[in-house]
Enzyme design. Structure first.
Site, PDB file in Angstrom:
ATOM      1  N   HIS A 138      97.696  31.682  70.062  1.00  0.00           N
ATOM      2  CA  HIS A 138      98.198  30.517  69.228  1.00  0.00           C
ATOM      3  C   HIS A 138      98.378  29.465  70.059  1.00  0.00           C
ATOM      4  O   HIS A 138      99.587  28.935  70.321  1.00  0.00           O
ATOM      5  CB  HIS A 138      99.394  31.034  68.285  1.00  0.00           C
ATOM      6  CG  HIS A 138      99.188  30.857  67.073  1.00  0.00           C
ATOM      7  ND1 HIS A 138     100.264  29.974  66.052  1.00  0.00           N
ATOM      8  CD2 HIS A 138      98.133  30.820  66.155  1.00  0.00           C
ATOM      9  CE1 HIS A 138      99.736  29.692  64.966  1.00  0.00           C
ATOM     10  NE2 HIS A 138      98.651  30.194  64.869  1.00  0.00           N
ATOM     11  N   ASN A 139      97.587  29.053  71.064  1.00  0.00           N
ATOM     12  CA  ASN A 139      97.935  28.300  72.193  1.00  0.00           C
ATOM     13  C   ASN A 139      98.110  26.734  71.950  1.00  0.00           C
ATOM     14  O   ASN A 139      99.137  26.310  72.112  1.00  0.00           O
ATOM     15  CB  ASN A 139      96.614  28.261  73.056  1.00  0.00           C
ATOM     16  CG  ASN A 139      96.382  29.717  73.819  1.00  0.00           C
ATOM     17  OD1 ASN A 139      97.215  30.628  73.556  1.00  0.00           O
ATOM     18  ND2 ASN A 139      95.010  29.881  74.082  1.00  0.00           N
ATOM     19  N   HIS A 140      97.096  26.082  70.985  1.00  0.00           N
ATOM     20  CA  HIS A 140      97.364  24.830  70.845  1.00  0.00           C
ATOM     21  C   HIS A 140      98.352  24.481  69.743  1.00  0.00           C
ATOM     22  O   HIS A 140      98.966  23.518  69.899  1.00  0.00           O
ATOM     23  CB  HIS A 140      95.926  24.171  70.018  1.00  0.00           C
ATOM     24  CG  HIS A 140      94.857  24.237  71.336  1.00  0.00           C
ATOM     25  ND1 HIS A 140      93.472  23.665  70.945  1.00  0.00           N
ATOM     26  CD2 HIS A 140      95.003  24.452  72.477  1.00  0.00           C
ATOM     27  CE1 HIS A 140      92.818  23.930  72.007  1.00  0.00           C
ATOM     28  NE2 HIS A 140      93.582  24.378  73.022  1.00  0.00           N
ATOM     29  N   HIS A 157      86.885  28.689  66.447  1.00  0.00           N
ATOM     30  CA  HIS A 157      88.140  29.559  65.960  1.00  0.00           C
ATOM     31  C   HIS A 157      87.707  30.819  65.106  1.00  0.00           C
ATOM     32  O   HIS A 157      88.146  32.133  65.269  1.00  0.00           O
ATOM     33  CB  HIS A 157      89.509  29.072  65.512  1.00  0.00           C
ATOM     34  CG  HIS A 157      90.653  30.003  65.490  1.00  0.00           C
ATOM     35  ND1 HIS A 157      91.251  30.632  66.417  1.00  0.00           N
ATOM     36  CD2 HIS A 157      91.057  30.798  64.352  1.00  0.00           C
ATOM     37  CE1 HIS A 157      92.253  31.153  66.069  1.00  0.00           C
ATOM     38  NE2 HIS A 157      92.011  31.239  64.921  1.00  0.00           N
ATOM     39  N   GLN A 182     102.007  30.324  55.769  1.00  0.00           N
ATOM     40  CA  GLN A 182     101.968  31.845  56.267  1.00  0.00           C
ATOM     41  C   GLN A 182     102.501  32.821  55.215  1.00  0.00           C
ATOM     42  O   GLN A 182     102.812  32.474  54.107  1.00  0.00           O
ATOM     43  CB  GLN A 182     102.969  31.726  57.365  1.00  0.00           C
ATOM     44  CG  GLN A 182     102.566  30.861  58.588  1.00  0.00           C
ATOM     45  CD  GLN A 182     101.348  31.532  59.222  1.00  0.00           C
ATOM     46  OE1 GLN A 182     101.552  32.628  59.877  1.00  0.00           O
ATOM     47  NE2 GLN A 182     100.149  31.211  59.264  1.00  0.00           N
ATOM     48  N   GLN A 221     101.401  25.542  61.262  1.00  0.00           N
ATOM     49  CA  GLN A 221     102.035  26.260  60.054  1.00  0.00           C
ATOM     50  C   GLN A 221     103.545  26.525  60.388  1.00  0.00           C
ATOM     51  O   GLN A 221     104.114  26.380  61.515  1.00  0.00           O
ATOM     52  CB  GLN A 221     101.392  27.678  60.060  1.00  0.00           C
ATOM     53  CG  GLN A 221      99.936  27.625  60.049  1.00  0.00           C
ATOM     54  CD  GLN A 221      99.180  27.875  61.396  1.00  0.00           C
ATOM     55  OE1 GLN A 221      99.736  27.499  62.530  1.00  0.00           O
ATOM     56  NE2 GLN A 221      98.040  28.512  61.485  1.00  0.00           N
ATOM     57  N   LYS A 267      96.194  44.715  68.289  1.00  0.00           N
ATOM     58  CA  LYS A 267      95.058  43.568  69.010  1.00  0.00           C
ATOM     59  C   LYS A 267      95.914  42.367  69.399  1.00  0.00           C
ATOM     60  O   LYS A 267      97.280  42.429  69.367  1.00  0.00           O
ATOM     61  CB  LYS A 267      94.543  43.223  67.305  1.00  0.00           C
ATOM     62  CG  LYS A 267      93.638  42.007  67.373  1.00  0.00           C
ATOM     63  CD  LYS A 267      93.194  41.479  65.936  1.00  0.00           C
ATOM     64  CE  LYS A 267      92.157  40.489  66.210  1.00  0.00           C
ATOM     65  NZ  LYS A 267      91.645  39.951  64.718  1.00  0.00           N
ATOM     66  N   GLU A 314      95.825  37.958  69.897  1.00  0.00           N
ATOM     67  CA  GLU A 314      95.498  36.932  69.608  1.00  0.00           C
ATOM     68  C   GLU A 314      96.123  35.872  70.094  1.00  0.00           C
ATOM     69  O   GLU A 314      97.351  35.909  70.514  1.00  0.00           O
ATOM     70  CB  GLU A 314      95.343  36.739  68.003  1.00  0.00           C
ATOM     71  CG  GLU A 314      94.297  37.535  67.249  1.00  0.00           C
ATOM     72  CD  GLU A 314      94.036  36.859  65.867  1.00  0.00           C
ATOM     73  OE1 GLU A 314      94.624  36.201  65.421  1.00  0.00           O
ATOM     74  OE2 GLU A 314      92.750  37.335  65.582  1.00  0.00           O
ATOM     75  N   SER A 370      89.635  31.890  72.492  1.00  0.00           N
ATOM     76  CA  SER A 370      90.318  30.791  72.351  1.00  0.00           C
ATOM     77  C   SER A 370      89.553  29.889  73.605  1.00  0.00           C
ATOM     78  O   SER A 370      89.796  29.743  74.746  1.00  0.00           O
ATOM     79  CB  SER A 370      91.845  30.822  72.991  1.00  0.00           C
ATOM     80  OG  SER A 370      92.548  29.485  72.823  1.00  0.00           O
TER      81      SER A 370
END
Length: 766
Positions: free
Chosen positions: A108-110, A59, A328, A254, A104, A106, A562
């Site tokens: 946060h799949n898993h 990652h 976070q 998180q 941008k 990004e 990813s």
């Protein structure tokens, strides 16, 4: 004789070289661990091992993708607009009048599968901080979502949580969610895709970078306290294959606090405005490990940190846990000593906790050659003494083996042309309605109505239109348009062409708003890089995107990879999600996709050429459950010509509405435009009605031309070399389709009932 510390120190590491260490449990390969020992000249301390394990994770390090991602730089087109390219937290482009935009996307799949609400929420929070870190005010978000079958039990668990997480975080921040996409396919069961995009606005002179210059400058950690949530999140969740034990990884997800992030945003922007920051980095994946190594590597190469000074939510945290925590709403700034008091006072004004945890140091030429020097202490003892660049910039680079899978030929040979086609008008009508009511094509309002699209007051286009558009300042009319697109079916059939089609669709969705495409971001979602077939897909996909961006002059400004998106040995369809940003000089000239009542009587034109192209189509998927053949042909020159035509037509007021053709082809586009404007249309098809209605040929759009501007429109089509065919007119109470052998009608009420009921029938029932 003083008692030896109970924690691992550099001195202990030097005196106990054979102490076993849990590198494999932290996701490191044995040869990677051996390389760390070579770099340090000894075994790593447990704190150093924690840093290298997260920084060298897939990652954070892109170790399996770097060799392919380099093409985005090597093939990058010349662009006067590009101000900051790949390598920073987000790319930055010039949009005119002294303003710059950073954007941008990004993944946060898993985390979103393990804990849907918090996984998706913190995905939004993380991408917003990436934009903030560039010195910009975040002004809008978007998301691209993929789930398993809509009616599957696990989808009914995951999707509502993901949507609530996105809406909760974005709405609390007061950021409009202006668009995106949602798709359903059995391949995403157990491995949803949650890709979040953010865009921010700044003046050119406000750009900030992740660097730590100036020996003696202070390292300040500000924002939330550090807790146990998210420990190991980057390496544990994003660098591993999912299995039935995934839910045991819930502590790695998180937990977000959007109200604190809102304060952090306003505090940071005031710090930037007062010029109190000389370097800045957000704490996302890998937390303190990432922020310290990247800032040090980007500056003098030297930094000293007292880890005891990190404010903790849980005093029991060990140094290793502090370094790996992904709590976070945290930022790290480099501040000059003579500005420190003002910096701290500004943080106090916003009720933001701020702590000086170290300072920038100089390095010797020998240390600089080795990659700098990062020293960390804990309770007065040195627990880290390492070259930061070796963690942030000089991680492993793998040239993974890749090979075209043996079944690819059979997949492509299984042409959709063999499928049974509708033989009667009644069957054409029935299949058109089935497409319109299919999850992924049907009205996404069950999802998007949970997002605030208009907060801040500068949204001029949003869902359900093809692209989102915002006015970049309160005072002017200049705007930017954004769209995200990806089609895993196309990319499964041909990764090179499929990725170019995803790019072309996003490019086209920006163009139909009247904006001119300018730059690209991407989120590349694939299976395991250790599978040669997956790596072949990835290599072809990146090659396709790099070639397309070079041809159309839109540089890749950054993005995300990813990997390990698979359950057991079953990988998702390769799903590169492409985000395109465009600029429009005057948002009042924008185009919408709605056929409004004020357009009744105006003619509808089909732009572009329609061919028999049904491989990977929504028709083949929804009607027959089939995936095979070849995806539609890509013609990037035609996409560019169509884009220029639409921008010029918008500038000159010749076109009143425009809608791109993609999933479901012409029949879905016409139905959507009718429903969005509340008025019907009648079309006359000159060729095979099945092909004309359901083909998914690229580089096409439907437009409504103002009656008084038809001659101007014709001249523009001639100038740009775009085929334009008059197919009908706006008006009536439904969609009327005619062809040489007959036709059919569908009242708006019936279209609306089918289109709007699909998702509520599934998720409201749950």
């Amino acid at each position: 004789m003083p008692e030896e510390p109970r924690f691992d120190t550099v001195a202990k590491a030097e005196s106990t070289p054979d102490t076993p260490q849990p590198f494999a449990e932290l996701g490191m390969k044995e040869d990677e661990y051996d390389r760390v020992r070579d770099i340090l000249g000894r075994r790593p301390t447990s704190a150093e091992l924690a840093i290298y394990s997260v920084m060298w994770s897939e990652h954070c390090s892109y170790k399996s993708s770097k060799v392919h991602l380099r093409q985005f730089g090597e093939k990058a087109p010349e662009s006067d607009a590009l101000l900051v390219g790949m390598g920073e937290n987000a790319g930055v482009v010039d949009v005119g009048d002294g303003y710059a935009v950073t954007f941008k996307i990004e993944s946060h799949n898993h985390p979103s599968y393990v804990e849907p609400h918090q996984g998706a929420a913190t995905g939004v929070g993380g991408i917003v901080r990436d934009i903030l870190t560039m010195g910009a005010r975040p002004v809008a978000v978007m998301d691209a979502l993929r789930f398993g079958p809509a009616d599957a039990p696990d989808t009914r668990r995951v999707l509502p949580g993901v949507v609530s997480g996105i809406s909760f975080y974005g709405n609390c921040l007061g950021l409009p969610n202006i668009g995106g996409e949602i798709g359903f396919d059995a391949g995403y069961a157990g491995n949803p895709l949650v890709n979040a995009l953010c865009v921010g606005v700044m003046r050119h002179e406000d750009i900030k970078l992740a660097q730590a210059p100036g020996p003696g400058n202070k390292v300040v950690l500000f924002g939330a306290t550090t807790g146990p949530d998210g420990i190991g999140g980057a390496s544990v969740l994003a660098s591993a294959t999912f299995d039935e034990e995934s839910h045991a990884k819930r502590p790695s997800v998180q937990v977000g606090d959007p109200f604190l992030e809102k304060l952090l945003i306003e505090c940071s922007l005031e710090l930037f405005a007062k010029d109190l920051v000389v370097g800045i980095q957000d704490l996302g994946a890998a937390g303190v490990s990432c922020a310290t190594t990247e800032l040090a590597a980007g500056g003098t190469g030297g930094m000293r940190i007292e880890l005891d000074r990190v404010p903790l939510r849980d005093p029991r945290l060990t140094p290793e846990e502090i370094l790996m925590s992904e709590s976070q709403e945290r930022m790290m700034a480099i501040v000059a000593p003579d500005r420190l008091d003002e910096f701290m006072a500004t943080c106090a004004k916003w009720d933001i906790l701020a702590s000086v945890i170290g300072e920038v140091t100089d390095v010797t030429p020998e240390e600089a050659e080795r990659g700098g020097r990062l020293v960390m202490t804990w309770r007065g003892e040195t627990i880290v003494d390492m070259p930061p660049r070796t963690a942030s910039d000089e991680g492993p680079v793998y040239e993974r083996p890749y090979a075209r899978p043996a079944e690819q030929d059979d997949l492509q040979a299984d042409d959709a042309a063999r499928l049974e086609r509708p033989r009667t008008d009644a069957e054409l009508r029935e299949q058109a309605l089935r497409l319109l009511g299919a999850p992924g094509i049907a009205d996404p309002s069950w999802v998007t109505s949970q997002y605030d699209r208009y907060v801040l007051g500068n949204t001029v286009l949003a869902t359900p239109h093809d692209g989102g558009m915002i006015r970049i300042t309160d005072e002017g009319d200049r705007g930017v348009a954004l769209a995200t697109d990806g089609n895993g079916r196309y990319t499964r059939l041909d990764p090179y062409t499929g990725t170019q089609l995803a790019y072309a669709e996003a490019y086209r969705n920006v163009a139909v708003t009247g904006a001119r495409p300018l730059a690209v971001t991407n989120c590349l979602n694939f299976g395991s890089p250790e599978d040669p077939a997956v790596m072949w897909q990835f290599a072809e996909s990146t090659r396709g995107l790099a070639d397309a961006c070079r041809q159309l002059g839109t540089p890749v400004t950054g993005g995300n990879v990813s990997f390990y998106n698979q359950t057991g040995s079953t990988a998702i369809n390769p799903t590169p999600v492409i985000g395109v940003l465009g600029v429009i000089d005057d948002v009042n000239q924008r185009l919408t996709s709605a056929f409004g009542r004020d357009l009744e009587g105006a003619r509808v034109f089909l732009l572009g050429e329609t061919r028999v192209e049904l491989g990977g189509s929504a028709w083949a998927d929804v009607i027959h459950g089939h995936l095979g053949g070849l995806p539609p042909r890509v013609d990037l020159a035609a996409e560019a010509a169509l884009g220029e035509l639409l921008a010029d037509a918008a500038d000159q007021g010749a076109v009143a509405a425009a809608h791109d053709l993609s999933d479901g082809g012409l029949v879905v586009a016409l139905a959507e435009s009718c429903l969005r404007g509340g008025v019907g249309c009648s079309v006359e098809l000159s060729g095979d009605p099945f092909v004309e209605l359901f083909s998914e040929s690229a580089a096409r759009a439907v437009v409504v031309v103002r009656p008084e501007a038809e001659s101007v429109f014709a001249q523009l089509c001639d100038r740009h070399g775009v085929a334009a065919t008059a197919i009908g007119s706006v008006g009536g109470s439904g969609l009327a389709v005619r062809h040489s052998d007959g036709g059919f009608d569908i009242p708006l009420e019936e279209l609306r009932a089918v289109y709007e009921s699909a998702l509520p029938a599934i998720f409201d029932a749950e």
